[in-house]
Design an enzyme around this catalytic site. Structure first.
Site, PDB file in Angstrom:
ATOM      1  N   SER A   1       0.845  -1.202   0.000  1.00  0.00           N
ATOM      2  CA  SER A   1       0.000   0.000   0.000  1.00  0.00           C
ATOM      3  C   SER A   1       0.877   1.247   0.000  1.00  0.00           C
ATOM      4  O   SER A   1       2.083   1.171   0.304  1.00  0.00           O
ATOM      5  CB  SER A   1      -0.857  -0.026   1.272  1.00  0.00           C
ATOM      6  OG  SER A   1      -1.458   1.224   1.527  1.00  0.00           O
TER       7      SER A   1
ATOM      8  N   TYR B   1      -3.791  -0.847   9.923  1.00  0.00           N
ATOM      9  CA  TYR B   1      -3.563  -0.995   8.482  1.00  0.00           C
ATOM     10  C   TYR B   1      -2.140  -0.557   8.133  1.00  0.00           C
ATOM     11  O   TYR B   1      -1.413  -1.249   7.406  1.00  0.00           O
ATOM     12  CB  TYR B   1      -4.593  -0.160   7.706  1.00  0.00           C
ATOM     13  CG  TYR B   1      -4.572  -0.381   6.214  1.00  0.00           C
ATOM     14  CD1 TYR B   1      -5.235  -1.469   5.646  1.00  0.00           C
ATOM     15  CD2 TYR B   1      -3.902   0.490   5.362  1.00  0.00           C
ATOM     16  CE1 TYR B   1      -5.226  -1.681   4.273  1.00  0.00           C
ATOM     17  CE2 TYR B   1      -3.884   0.298   3.990  1.00  0.00           C
ATOM     18  CZ  TYR B   1      -4.554  -0.789   3.453  1.00  0.00           C
ATOM     19  OH  TYR B   1      -4.545  -0.992   2.089  1.00  0.00           O
TER      20      TYR B   1
HETATM   21  P1  NAP Z   1     -11.936  -4.842  -1.291  1.00  0.00           P
HETATM   22  O1  NAP Z   1     -12.724  -4.568  -2.519  1.00  0.00           O
HETATM   23  O2  NAP Z   1     -12.489  -4.504   0.043  1.00  0.00           O
HETATM   24  O3  NAP Z   1     -11.436  -6.345  -1.333  1.00  0.00           O
HETATM   25  C1  NAP Z   1     -10.800  -6.973  -0.247  1.00  0.00           C
HETATM   26  C2  NAP Z   1     -10.800  -8.441  -0.502  1.00  0.00           C
HETATM   27  O4  NAP Z   1     -10.249  -9.130   0.643  1.00  0.00           O
HETATM   28  C3  NAP Z   1     -12.196  -8.987  -0.697  1.00  0.00           C
HETATM   29  O5  NAP Z   1     -12.189 -10.024  -1.629  1.00  0.00           O
HETATM   30  C4  NAP Z   1     -12.510  -9.529   0.698  1.00  0.00           C
HETATM   31  O6  NAP Z   1     -13.537 -10.484   0.730  1.00  0.00           O
HETATM   32  C5  NAP Z   1     -11.162 -10.133   1.040  1.00  0.00           C
HETATM   33  N1  NAP Z   1     -11.097 -10.439   2.450  1.00  0.00           N
HETATM   34  C6  NAP Z   1     -11.048  -9.572   3.480  1.00  0.00           C
HETATM   35  N2  NAP Z   1     -11.058 -10.243   4.652  1.00  0.00           N
HETATM   36  C7  NAP Z   1     -11.113 -11.569   4.345  1.00  0.00           C
HETATM   37  C8  NAP Z   1     -11.163 -12.747   5.117  1.00  0.00           C
HETATM   38  N3  NAP Z   1     -11.161 -12.732   6.454  1.00  0.00           N
HETATM   39  N4  NAP Z   1     -11.210 -13.934   4.475  1.00  0.00           N
HETATM   40  C9  NAP Z   1     -11.236 -13.986   3.117  1.00  0.00           C
HETATM   41  N5  NAP Z   1     -11.198 -12.881   2.336  1.00  0.00           N
HETATM   42  C10 NAP Z   1     -11.138 -11.686   2.941  1.00  0.00           C
HETATM   43  O7  NAP Z   1     -10.587  -4.017  -1.345  1.00  0.00           O
HETATM   44  P2  NAP Z   1      -9.456  -3.865  -2.456  1.00  0.00           P
HETATM   45  O8  NAP Z   1      -9.222  -2.432  -2.604  1.00  0.00           O
HETATM   46  O9  NAP Z   1      -9.732  -4.695  -3.665  1.00  0.00           O
HETATM   47  O10 NAP Z   1      -8.229  -4.457  -1.633  1.00  0.00           O
HETATM   48  C11 NAP Z   1      -7.410  -5.516  -2.072  1.00  0.00           C
HETATM   49  C12 NAP Z   1      -6.038  -5.342  -1.461  1.00  0.00           C
HETATM   50  O11 NAP Z   1      -5.433  -4.165  -1.968  1.00  0.00           O
HETATM   51  C13 NAP Z   1      -6.044  -5.201   0.062  1.00  0.00           C
HETATM   52  O12 NAP Z   1      -4.942  -5.871   0.607  1.00  0.00           O
HETATM   53  C14 NAP Z   1      -5.901  -3.702   0.243  1.00  0.00           C
HETATM   54  O13 NAP Z   1      -5.344  -3.381   1.479  1.00  0.00           O
HETATM   55  C15 NAP Z   1      -4.986  -3.371  -0.897  1.00  0.00           C
HETATM   56  N6  NAP Z   1      -4.975  -1.976  -1.288  1.00  0.00           N
HETATM   57  C16 NAP Z   1      -6.074  -1.363  -1.802  1.00  0.00           C
HETATM   58  C17 NAP Z   1      -5.994  -0.031  -2.185  1.00  0.00           C
HETATM   59  C18 NAP Z   1      -7.147   0.695  -2.790  1.00  0.00           C
HETATM   60  O14 NAP Z   1      -7.023   1.897  -3.064  1.00  0.00           O
HETATM   61  N7  NAP Z   1      -8.274   0.100  -3.044  1.00  0.00           N
HETATM   62  C19 NAP Z   1      -4.802   0.664  -2.057  1.00  0.00           C
HETATM   63  C20 NAP Z   1      -3.703   0.023  -1.528  1.00  0.00           C
HETATM   64  C21 NAP Z   1      -3.790  -1.311  -1.157  1.00  0.00           C
HETATM   65  P3  NAP Z   1     -15.067 -10.016   1.009  1.00  0.00           P
HETATM   66  O15 NAP Z   1     -15.544  -9.375  -0.262  1.00  0.00           O
HETATM   67  O16 NAP Z   1     -15.747 -11.287   1.318  1.00  0.00           O
HETATM   68  O17 NAP Z   1     -15.021  -9.042   2.151  1.00  0.00           O
END
Ligand code: NAP
Length: 254
Positions: A146, A159
């Site tokens: 991140s 986080y």
């Molecule tokens: P998201 O849409 O909230 O997706 C998160 C994913 O993680 C979902 O598939 C969620 O499943 C899964 N997850 C969370 N807790 C879980 C658990 N206990 N068991 C199984 N699956 C679980 O967010 P995203 O933005 O795509 O995030 C993906 C990654 O990128 C994360 O590591 C996040 O920190 C990182 N990231 C995102 C951003 C951004 O701007 N979006 C920036 C930097 C880093 P559910 O749908 O079932 O909850």
């Protein structure tokens, strides 16, 4: 002339955690477009990802698992390897975020985030490392970090701690495994349009200030991250170990 087969994932099986939505779904689709088979892991149904990959003619295996428990995650990994064959790549993408002022931050919100984002991430790397080393096979790991692996953030203590840890563990594993044919690297997404950033995008002031600071002048989309992941999973990244690629529209360069 460039040999594009260096970027192909044909014949490769890649496990992607959190593949039902957001960045994980984007990564799964990019892997499918590059010819790879995806094992999608998560706690929610993966029907949408399955349908999109089927349209691409790509192989997809959905696996149900709650990644809040690292013990369950390790059992899931071993069962997936035994059932679906050797796993060539692992993308640790699943992650959560909890927001509260530091003085109000609860132990429960600390543990929940650290468990999914850092502890399970490490033990899934260990699971792949053990199997790949025992079988004398190469492997690829991509850990999603991140901007808060570099910056402090605000109101997201666990986080920031977890994502700073993701980079440290990525480097540690690269040091231990680089000579053994396992490449461990990271992608640091900038601000991407997913559920994770819904609260930020819904707040007009936060949204405008974030957008105003992104040199590319747009939020990222999941395929921006997916295509970078394909590179790190492919032969083209053979000599990359312990690296982090920011895919952030220029955020860190500012
Ligand atoms: P998201 O849409 O909230 O997706 C998160 C994913 O993680 C979902 O598939 C969620 O499943 C899964 N997850 C969370 N807790 C879980 C658990 N206990 N068991 C199984 N699956 C679980 O967010 P995203 O933005 O795509 O995030 C993906 C990654 O990128 C994360 O590591 C996040 O920190 C990182 N990231 C995102 C951003 C951004 O701007 N979006 C920036 C930097 C880093 P559910 O749908 O079932 O909850």
């Amino acid at each position: 002339m460039i040999d594009l087969s260096a970027f192909s994932l044909a014949g490769k099986t890649v496990m992607v955690t959190g593949a039902n939505t957001g960045i994980g779904q984007g990564i799964a689709l990019s892997i499918g477009r590059a010819g790879g088979r995806v094992i999608g892991v998560g706690r929610s149904d993966m029907d949408e990802t399955a349908a999109l990959l089927a349209e691409l003619g790509a192989g997809f295996v959905p696996v149900k698992a709650d990644l809040g428990s690292s013990t369950d995650a390790q059992a899931m990994f071993d069962a997936a390897w035994d059932t679906h064959g050797p796993i060539d790549g692992l993308v640790n993408n699943a992650g959560i975020i909890k927001r509260a002022d530091a003085v109000e931050f609860t132990e429960a919100d600390w543990d929940a985030v650290m468990d999914v984002n850092l502890k399970t991430m490490f033990f899934l790397c260990q699971s792949l490392g053990r199997r790949a080393l025992a079988a004398d096979r190469g492997a690829r790991i991509v850990n999603i970090s991140s901007m808060l692996s570099f910056q402090g953030g605000i109101r997201v203590a666990s986080y920031t701690a977890s994502k700073s840890g993701v980079l440290g563990i990525t480097r540690l594993l690269a040091n231990e495994w680089a000579a053994k044919g396992i490449n461990v690297n990271s992608i640091a997404p900038g601000y991407i349009e997913t559920n994770n950033t819904e609260a930020l995008r819904a707040d007009p002031d936060r949204s405008a200030s974030i957008l105003g600071r992104i040199p590319a002048a747009r939020w990222g989309v999941p395929s921006d991250i997916g295509d970078a992941a394909v590179f790190l999973l492919s032969r083209a990244a053979n000599y990359m170990h312990g690296a982090v690629i920011p895919v952030d529209g220029g955020w860190l360069a500012r």
